[in-house]
Design an enzyme around this catalytic site. Structure first.
Site, short mmCIF file in Angstrom:
data_model
loop_
_atom_site.label_atom_id
_atom_site.label_comp_id
_atom_site.label_asym_id
_atom_site.label_seq_id
_atom_site.Cartn_x
_atom_site.Cartn_y
_atom_site.Cartn_z
N THR A 153 -8.02 10.36 7.82
CA THR A 153 -7.70 9.06 7.15
C THR A 153 -7.69 7.86 8.13
O THR A 153 -6.83 6.78 7.85
CB THR A 153 -6.46 9.01 6.22
N GLY A 207 -8.13 4.58 9.90
CA GLY A 207 -8.89 3.61 9.61
C GLY A 207 -8.62 2.89 8.09
O GLY A 207 -9.43 2.00 7.89
N THR A 208 -7.91 3.87 7.28
CA THR A 208 -7.85 3.37 5.98
C THR A 208 -7.27 2.11 5.69
O THR A 208 -7.87 1.11 4.84
CB THR A 208 -7.06 4.48 4.94
N GLY A 209 -6.30 1.47 6.38
CA GLY A 209 -5.85 -0.01 6.27
C GLY A 209 -6.99 -0.99 6.68
O GLY A 209 -6.86 -1.89 5.98
N CYS A 210 -7.48 -0.78 7.64
CA CYS A 210 -8.37 -1.63 8.21
C CYS A 210 -9.67 -1.74 7.14
O CYS A 210 -10.27 -2.86 6.79
CB CYS A 210 -8.81 -1.10 9.46
N LYS A 261 0.73 -1.18 0.04
CA LYS A 261 0.03 0.01 0.01
C LYS A 261 0.84 1.31 0.03
O LYS A 261 1.67 1.46 0.89
CB LYS A 261 -1.15 0.00 1.23
#
Length: 273
Positions: free
Chosen positions: A211, A213-216, A179
């Site tokens: 932003t 929590g984007t990875g979750c 990512k």
């Protein structure tokens, strides 16, 4: 309805962890279930305290789900300590769900190590062999490269992300999505499949500080799409569209970095946004 299990930590502010995973599952039309690995006291300004759930309780949560409900996909997030990693590994080995995505939460955005060296090694050697997709960010990809003896690669472009993905996939035999949200120039994500195919997902940077929590959200959206029957490449593509929507509809709440909003389009369609 397809059913997806998240194994991750709890975020008291609702912006990341199992809270945003369950919102993502609901928004994507799959049934969400959860096994909590840690309880965090946090808000938009940062994490105040973390209290782990016992490894036996983590294992019992997972068992309770699998022994009663058919699981179509699993998303794994924050695991925090070696005995919890081992508990999750044991369960994945026993139940062998159709698809598992691991968001390897190893390093914080600020560069702080979230796992000690033994736990990182347990993740690499014990759990990763039982998953289908790994979704490291730039710092986590660098950490994995160090673990496999291929450290030293500066990951600062789509080209170097592809190289990192190839090295990690070649060592683990797994699909790897590197990512690039933290790239200084135009962000992109790079998927390297287990059979060495490469896909780039370019996207425009959305100017917002919200932003959290984007990875979750991204890893949960991938798991949901695979559960619904889409192939991996299409699932990542759809998940990228979904996370862009969630960021565009992010919420300016609190005094720090607000959360993405997986329910944003639903709220808008209902006239609630």
């Amino acid at each position: 309805m397809k059913k997806v299990l998240t194994i991750a930590g709890s975020d008291s502010s609702g912006g990341a962890g199992i809270q945003t995973d369950l919102k993502t599952f609901a928004a994507m039309g799959v049934y969400g279930m959860s096994a909590i690995t840690a309880i965090t006291a946090q808000n938009t300004l940062g994490v105040k305290r973390v209290e782990r759930v016992s490894a036996s309780m983590v294992k019992d949560q997972i068992r309770a789900v699998f022994e009663d409900i058919e699981v179509d996909a699993v998303k794994i997030g924050m695991l925090s300590e070696i005995d919890i990693i081992e508990a999750v590994r044991d369960c994945m080995d026993i139940y062998r769900p159709p698809f598992v995505v691991l968001d390897p939460v190893m390093v914080s955005t600020s560069g702080f190590d979230l796992l000690n060296s033994q736990a990182k090694r347990a993740l690499l050697e014990g759990l990763i062999p039982l998953v289908d997709l790994i979704t490291p960010n730039l710092a986590e990809a660098a950490c994995i490269l160090n673990l496999i003896g291929r450290g030293g690669l500066l990951i600062d472009s789509c080209e170097s992300m592809e190289e990192a993905g190839r090295l990690i996939s070649g060592h683990t035999g797994k699909n790897v999505l590197v990512k690039g949200g933290h790239l200084l120039d135009r962000p992109c994500d790079v998927l390297v499949t287990a059979d060495a195919r490469v896909y780039r997902y370019d996207h425009q940077r959305i100017e917002t500080k919200n932003t959290h929590g984007t990875g979750c959200t991204l890893s949960s959206a991938i798991a949901a799409n695979v559960a619904k029957g889409y192939g991996l490449e299409e699932s990542v593509y759809r998940a990228k569209d979904f996370i862009s929507m969630a960021i565009e509809n992010s919420l300016d709440i609190g005094r720090g970095c607000g959360p993405t909003n997986p329910m944003g389009e639903i709220y808008r369609s209902l006239g609630m946004a």
